[in-house]
Design an enzyme around this catalytic site. Structure first.
Site, mmCIF file in Angstrom:
data_model
loop_
_atom_site.group_PDB
_atom_site.id
_atom_site.type_symbol
_atom_site.label_atom_id
_atom_site.label_comp_id
_atom_site.label_asym_id
_atom_site.label_seq_id
_atom_site.Cartn_x
_atom_site.Cartn_y
_atom_site.Cartn_z
ATOM 1 N N ASP A 68 -15.020 19.479 11.396
ATOM 2 C CA ASP A 68 -16.351 18.689 11.961
ATOM 3 C C ASP A 68 -16.120 18.081 13.427
ATOM 4 O O ASP A 68 -14.611 18.175 13.644
ATOM 5 C CB ASP A 68 -16.860 17.730 10.943
ATOM 6 C CG ASP A 68 -15.828 17.071 10.335
ATOM 7 O OD1 ASP A 68 -14.613 16.969 10.837
ATOM 8 O OD2 ASP A 68 -15.964 16.639 9.085
ATOM 9 N N ASP A 137 -18.864 8.638 -0.456
ATOM 10 C CA ASP A 137 -20.432 8.976 -0.956
ATOM 11 C C ASP A 137 -20.173 10.553 -1.419
ATOM 12 O O ASP A 137 -21.376 11.363 -1.596
ATOM 13 C CB ASP A 137 -21.445 8.955 -0.032
ATOM 14 C CG ASP A 137 -20.990 9.618 1.444
ATOM 15 O OD1 ASP A 137 -20.329 10.524 1.515
ATOM 16 O OD2 ASP A 137 -21.892 9.680 2.375
ATOM 17 N N HIS A 139 -19.087 13.204 0.376
ATOM 18 C CA HIS A 139 -19.330 14.478 1.322
ATOM 19 C C HIS A 139 -18.121 15.181 1.572
ATOM 20 O O HIS A 139 -16.975 14.704 1.360
ATOM 21 C CB HIS A 139 -19.991 13.785 2.635
ATOM 22 C CG HIS A 139 -18.975 12.920 3.478
ATOM 23 N ND1 HIS A 139 -19.294 11.446 3.844
ATOM 24 C CD2 HIS A 139 -17.593 13.196 3.966
ATOM 25 C CE1 HIS A 139 -18.253 11.093 4.600
ATOM 26 N NE2 HIS A 139 -17.256 11.858 4.656
ATOM 27 N N GLU A 144 -23.318 15.184 4.383
ATOM 28 C CA GLU A 144 -23.697 14.011 3.589
ATOM 29 C C GLU A 144 -24.592 14.352 2.535
ATOM 30 O O GLU A 144 -24.949 15.485 2.457
ATOM 31 C CB GLU A 144 -24.343 13.021 4.550
ATOM 32 C CG GLU A 144 -23.710 12.583 5.837
ATOM 33 C CD GLU A 144 -22.522 11.474 5.222
ATOM 34 O OE1 GLU A 144 -22.301 11.519 4.208
ATOM 35 O OE2 GLU A 144 -22.453 10.623 6.533
HETATM 36 C C1 GLP Z 1 -14.616 11.780 7.228
HETATM 37 C C2 GLP Z 1 -14.471 13.474 7.711
HETATM 38 C C3 GLP Z 1 -14.118 14.107 6.349
HETATM 39 C C4 GLP Z 1 -13.068 13.484 5.608
HETATM 40 C C5 GLP Z 1 -13.691 11.973 4.809
HETATM 41 C C6 GLP Z 1 -12.672 11.383 4.369
HETATM 42 O O1 GLP Z 1 -15.798 11.267 7.765
HETATM 43 N N1 GLP Z 1 -15.428 13.940 8.445
HETATM 44 O O2 GLP Z 1 -13.665 15.342 6.807
HETATM 45 O O3 GLP Z 1 -12.518 14.433 4.477
HETATM 46 O O4 GLP Z 1 -14.665 11.531 5.651
HETATM 47 O O5 GLP Z 1 -12.040 10.384 5.292
HETATM 48 P P1 GLP Z 1 -10.774 9.846 4.899
HETATM 49 O O6 GLP Z 1 -9.776 10.827 4.450
HETATM 50 O O7 GLP Z 1 -10.220 8.964 6.019
HETATM 51 O O8 GLP Z 1 -10.927 9.083 3.654
#
Ligand code: GLP
Length: 261
Positions: A68, A137, A139, A144
């Site tokens: 992403d 959440d 995702h 989302e």
């Molecule tokens: C982010 C990214 C995801 C990631 C998730 C968790 O917003 N777009 O690819 O896996 O949220 O983030 P983190 O690993 O910093 O907890």
């Protein structure tokens, strides 16, 4: 069912996940790796970096596709996922930068950026191993809650919660973009192997919902239950709400030696 590996530290999780990548690269040096950003995959990238630096692993032929990207950050912004992937992955792991792709989050032609990315993925022959983190959440990527399990790469609006979660990377919460472009849940499900990582108490609920909860677009991570080959590597804190944690430990301890991760 996903193979759930519960380890005692984030460091060991990085090593277990690095073993999965290393095994793939041994079989296929030019494999296609799906790259996640965020803090979760960092221990994996650091474990791979150590192996590359020690001369035991060559990733120079590996190809990569990021999950992403934010939409509309200024070119070269240090929190754009293109910058993060370059800094955290391409440079330390000594990948070939020209073989690593990130969705195009520039506002110009944004409406065709998803289809262009899908075409690039198809041309590369698809993703062999997709690394995934999990949002609080539920995702995956930036899909989302409510994202269709059939969705492909497209522009999404971030939830307020995700914007708050990611504000720590920016100087002010207002700076976190409102929109993103993300591989869809359907895109992710096309990868040949999924490697989901989650660490810490804050992910426990989302992880249990993804791994053991009902299949629902309200928890995009639950789509992994539709995939035949999923490896989930978590620490004790993230595993704390899993109803079948004892079984996962038992299955891992008694894993037949012929069964690769
Ligand atoms: C982010 C990214 C995801 C990631 C998730 C968790 O917003 N777009 O690819 O896996 O949220 O983030 P983190 O690993 O910093 O907890």
């Amino acid at each position: 069912m996903a193979e759930v590996v519960i380890v005692d530290s984030v460091g060991s999780a990085g090593e277990v996940a690095a073993d999965v990548v290393q095994r793939l690269v041994a079989e296929r040096p030019d494999a296609v790796l799906g790259l996640a950003t965020g803090s979760t995959p960092v221990p994996l990238y650091r474990a791979l970096e150590r192996r590359v630096a020690a001369g035991g692993l060559d990733l120079s032929r590996l190809r990569g596709f990021a999950l992403d990207e934010y939409v509309g950050l200024p070119e070269g912004h240090e929190q754009s996922y293109a910058s993060v992937i370059r800094r955290e992955v391409v440079e330390p792991l000594r990948l070939d930068a020209s073989a690593v792709h990130v969705p195009d989050g520039r506002p110009q032609d944004i409406e065709t950026a998803g289809a262009r990315y899908e075409a690039q993925l198809e041309e590369a022959g698809g993703i062999d191993l997709q690394i995934l983190g999990l949002g609080t959440d539920g995702h995956i990527g930036f899909n989302e809650p409510g994202s269709s399990f059939a969705s492909l790469t497209r522009v999404k609006t971030l939830t307020e919660q995700t914007r708050r979660d990611n504000a720590r990377f920016f100087t002010s919460p207002r700076e976190v973009p409102m929109h993103c472009i993300t591989q869809g849940v359907g895109t992710i499900l096309r990868a040949r192997h999924l490697l989901l990582l989650a660490f810490g108490e804050g992910k426990a609920e989302a992880l249990a919902a993804a791994v053991e909860g009902p299949l629902t677009a309200s928890v995009p991570g639950s789509a992994i239950q539709l995939h035949a080959r999923v490896t989930v590597v978590v620490d004790e804190a993230a595993a704390s709400r899993l109803a079948r944690a004892d079984y996962y430990r038992y299955a891992w301890a008694n894993k037949p030696s012929w069964q690769a991760v």
